[in-house]
Design a protein around this motif. Structure first.
Motif, mmCIF file in Angstrom:
data_model
loop_
_atom_site.group_PDB
_atom_site.id
_atom_site.type_symbol
_atom_site.label_atom_id
_atom_site.label_comp_id
_atom_site.label_asym_id
_atom_site.label_seq_id
_atom_site.Cartn_x
_atom_site.Cartn_y
_atom_site.Cartn_z
ATOM 1 N N LYS A 5 9.401 16.743 -1.425
ATOM 2 C CA LYS A 5 8.029 17.228 -1.556
ATOM 3 C C LYS A 5 7.165 16.077 -2.054
ATOM 4 N N MET A 6 6.383 15.510 -1.151
ATOM 5 C CA MET A 6 5.532 14.378 -1.491
ATOM 6 C C MET A 6 4.306 14.855 -2.265
ATOM 7 N N THR A 7 4.048 14.243 -3.422
ATOM 8 C CA THR A 7 2.882 14.585 -4.229
ATOM 9 C C THR A 7 1.679 13.744 -3.813
ATOM 10 N N THR A 8 0.527 14.071 -4.382
ATOM 11 C CA THR A 8 -0.677 13.297 -4.107
ATOM 12 C C THR A 8 -0.484 11.833 -4.457
ATOM 13 N N MET A 9 0.180 11.572 -5.586
ATOM 14 C CA MET A 9 0.386 10.193 -6.006
ATOM 15 C C MET A 9 1.406 9.475 -5.135
ATOM 16 N N ASP A 10 2.358 10.205 -4.574
ATOM 17 C CA ASP A 10 3.272 9.595 -3.610
ATOM 18 C C ASP A 10 2.481 9.072 -2.412
ATOM 19 N N ILE A 11 1.543 9.886 -1.940
ATOM 20 C CA ILE A 11 0.731 9.504 -0.783
ATOM 21 C C ILE A 11 -0.170 8.320 -1.126
ATOM 22 N N ALA A 12 -0.828 8.383 -2.280
ATOM 23 C CA ALA A 12 -1.701 7.284 -2.702
ATOM 24 C C ALA A 12 -0.902 6.000 -2.896
ATOM 25 N N SER A 13 0.293 6.115 -3.469
ATOM 26 C CA SER A 13 1.139 4.945 -3.664
ATOM 27 C C SER A 13 1.581 4.362 -2.325
ATOM 28 N N SER A 14 1.890 5.239 -1.379
ATOM 29 C CA SER A 14 2.314 4.784 -0.059
ATOM 30 C C SER A 14 1.216 3.987 0.628
ATOM 31 N N ILE A 15 -0.013 4.503 0.569
ATOM 32 C CA ILE A 15 -1.130 3.815 1.218
ATOM 33 C C ILE A 15 -1.424 2.493 0.527
ATOM 34 N N SER A 16 -1.299 2.457 -0.789
ATOM 35 C CA SER A 16 -1.508 1.199 -1.513
ATOM 36 C C SER A 16 -0.469 0.161 -1.124
ATOM 37 N N LEU A 17 0.766 0.611 -0.856
ATOM 38 C CA LEU A 17 1.795 -0.327 -0.413
ATOM 39 C C LEU A 17 1.473 -0.917 0.954
ATOM 40 N N THR A 18 0.773 -0.147 1.798
ATOM 41 C CA THR A 18 0.377 -0.707 3.093
ATOM 42 C C THR A 18 -0.588 -1.870 2.887
ATOM 43 N N ALA A 19 -1.497 -1.737 1.909
ATOM 44 C CA ALA A 19 -2.442 -2.822 1.623
ATOM 45 C C ALA A 19 -1.713 -4.038 1.073
ATOM 46 N N TYR A 20 -0.795 -3.805 0.141
ATOM 47 C CA TYR A 20 -0.023 -4.909 -0.436
ATOM 48 C C TYR A 20 0.765 -5.638 0.648
ATOM 49 N N ALA A 21 1.418 -4.874 1.525
ATOM 50 C CA ALA A 21 2.193 -5.482 2.609
ATOM 51 C C ALA A 21 1.287 -6.266 3.544
ATOM 52 N N SER A 22 0.134 -5.697 3.850
ATOM 53 C CA SER A 22 -0.810 -6.370 4.732
ATOM 54 C C SER A 22 -1.233 -7.715 4.170
ATOM 55 N N SER A 23 -1.465 -7.782 2.853
ATOM 56 C CA SER A 23 -1.882 -9.039 2.235
ATOM 57 C C SER A 23 -0.780 -10.087 2.304
ATOM 58 N N MET A 24 0.471 -9.644 2.359
ATOM 59 C CA MET A 24 1.589 -10.577 2.434
ATOM 60 C C MET A 24 1.731 -11.197 3.815
ATOM 61 N N VAL A 25 1.465 -10.434 4.871
ATOM 62 C CA VAL A 25 1.691 -10.945 6.225
ATOM 63 C C VAL A 25 0.427 -11.470 6.880
ATOM 64 N N ALA A 26 -0.719 -11.330 6.228
ATOM 65 C CA ALA A 26 -1.960 -11.854 6.800
ATOM 66 C C ALA A 26 -1.858 -13.363 6.999
ATOM 67 N N THR A 27 -1.317 -14.057 6.008
ATOM 68 C CA THR A 27 -1.174 -15.513 6.122
ATOM 69 C C THR A 27 -0.196 -15.919 7.226
ATOM 70 N N PRO A 28 1.014 -15.345 7.301
ATOM 71 C CA PRO A 28 1.922 -15.764 8.376
ATOM 72 C C PRO A 28 1.344 -15.601 9.770
ATOM 73 N N ILE A 29 0.598 -14.518 10.009
ATOM 74 C CA ILE A 29 0.051 -14.297 11.346
ATOM 75 C C ILE A 29 -1.076 -15.287 11.645
ATOM 76 N N CYS A 30 -1.865 -15.609 10.620
ATOM 77 C CA CYS A 30 -2.996 -16.533 10.805
ATOM 78 C C CYS A 30 -2.597 -17.987 10.570
ATOM 79 N N LEU A 31 -1.327 -18.236 10.224
ATOM 80 C CA LEU A 31 -0.941 -19.537 9.707
ATOM 81 C C LEU A 31 -1.142 -20.665 10.712
ATOM 82 N N VAL A 32 -0.775 -20.438 11.961
ATOM 83 C CA VAL A 32 -0.912 -21.506 12.961
ATOM 84 C C VAL A 32 -2.373 -21.891 13.130
ATOM 85 N N ALA A 33 -3.261 -20.892 13.243
ATOM 86 C CA ALA A 33 -4.696 -21.176 13.373
ATOM 87 C C ALA A 33 -5.238 -21.857 12.121
#
Length: 395
Positions: A5-33
């Motif tokens: 049973k996912m709580t509101t904070m589980d959902i909010a935490s999940s979405i925040s992890l998407t942002a954290y993950a995105s910040s980690m891979v933004a550089t590798p994808i843009c790195l060559v450019a």
């Protein structure tokens, strides 16, 4: 087995992890450019990740004391907004030193998210955290997948990497607002338990004295290292080795992330007492897949292998932490923070080592680091499980 049973904070935490993950891979994808525009080599490109990670580790080391004073959700609110601010500075950066300065903000913000999201989920679901941690952490991989596919496509269309980073900064800001509103609602409705603890330094010292803790430190280092190796260098390897557009590099990283999503969601069905088996089977499979990398010339076959590599890596970060909480007596918040502090250097050091080896011997040769890490992880967890759980004083 109880229904999840996912709580509101589980959902909010999940979405925040998407942002954290995105910040980690933004550089590798843009790195060559980015390297082409600022005339950087692979070692300097890897150093961008090192700066981010050093700040992240520094925050991890003090996050237990900060959480005891101000609470987890207040710090998570702050971390999200710092992450957005760092991305805006990154997009504006006129030179390499300013890029490194932007990584300070990204590292601090990401450090708070890395340190406290999983302990928050552990607080919400004590005794059954393995399933919830794997499902919530699946959104980390979802963040990787969405970012690499979107950013890779935009770069292939000719959109400037700076414009892409501005767009990401706006998304991070909106996610931070959502988390802040959700956490305030959760506090008012009692979703978040009051589990503040005293003297976090005392808890940390107790954990550091346990031999078993250091076994899990090595496991986290290896688990973080293999995840970082694929996440950071896959896109650059595909673009450089196969001479492709950013779209192809992004697709390779996306397939790896897709395997991690499938693996973590599937791990939500694994009982807590079977976590060690999940880790061992995954490490053995990952070792096989990583060795197969050196026999592959076809890009299509490589893409398939990357999906299975992601499937193998998926469970490591959340499952090792949850398994450690079962095997080591002590405060779970400090345990998760200290283990993350061990895993994050695995990210930065392996990324830098592979960049150095890539400059010296070629990026393909640098991927030989990965099977070594899989083998060490398999050996570490295998030996650890054979030891009986001892009392706190003996462990």
């Amino acid at each position: 087995m109880k229904k999840m049973k996912m709580t509101t904070m589980d959902i909010a935490s999940s979405i925040s992890l998407t942002a954290y993950a995105s910040s980690m891979v933004a550089t590798p994808i843009c790195l060559v450019a980015l390297m082409q525009e600022m005339n950087l080599n692979l070692t300097e490109g890897g150093s961008i990740e090192v700066v981010r990670t050093l700040l992240l580790v520094g925050v991890l080391l003090i996050s237990g004391m900060m959480a005891a004073r101000w609470g987890k959700t207040a710090l998570l609110d702050t971390g999200g907004f710092l992450l957005a601010a760092g991305m805006f500075l990154y997009a504006w950066a006129p030179s390499y030193p300013v890029v490194l300065a932007a990584m300070v903000f990204v590292g601090i913000g990401g450090g708070l998210l890395e340190a406290l999201i999983n302990p928050l989920v552990q607080d919400l679901h004590p005794g059954d955290s393995g399933r919830y941690l794997n499902v919530v952490n699946a959104f980390f991989s979802i963040g990787v997948l969405l970012t690499v596919m979107t950013v890779g496509e935009l770069l292939s269309w000719g959109i400037h990497w700076r414009s892409v980073l501005i767009g990401l900064g706006i998304i991070y800001f909106l996610i931070s607002v959502f988390f802040m509103m959700s956490s305030r609602h959760a506090h008012r409705t009692g979703q978040i338990p009051d589990n503040s603890y005293e003297n976090p330094i005392h808890h940390a010292r107790g954990l550091l004295k346990k031999k078993r803790f250091w076994v899990f430190v090595l496991a986290m280092f290896c688990g973080g290292g293999v995840e970082a190796a694929y996440t950071f260098w896959t896109a650059s390897y595909i673009q450089l080795f196969y001479d492709t557009l950013p779209r192809a590099g992004a697709l390779g990283t996306a397939l790896f992330a897709g395997g991690m999503i499938a693996g973590r969601l599937g791990s939500g069905f694994i009982k807590q007492e079977n976590l060690h088996k999940l880790i061992l089977i995954s490490a053995a499979g990952g070792l096989v897949f990583s060795m197969g990398f050196f026999f592959i010339q076809s890009l299509a076959v490589l893409m398939v292998l990357l999906f299975f590599a992601g499937l193998a890596v998926a469970c490591f970060w959340p499952s090792i932490q949850s398994y450690a909480a079962d095997r080591i007596e002590g405060d779970s918040t400090m345990l998760f923070i200290l283990l993350s502090t061990a895993g994050i250097p695995g990210f930065s050091m392996i990324v830098w080592i592979m960049g150095f080896l890539g400059d010296t011997y070629g990026l393909r040769t640098a991927f030989a680091v990965i099977p070594v890490l899989f083998g060490l992880l398999l050996l570490t967890i295998g030996i650890e499980h054979r030891r009986d759980v001892k009392s706190e004083a003996e462990a």
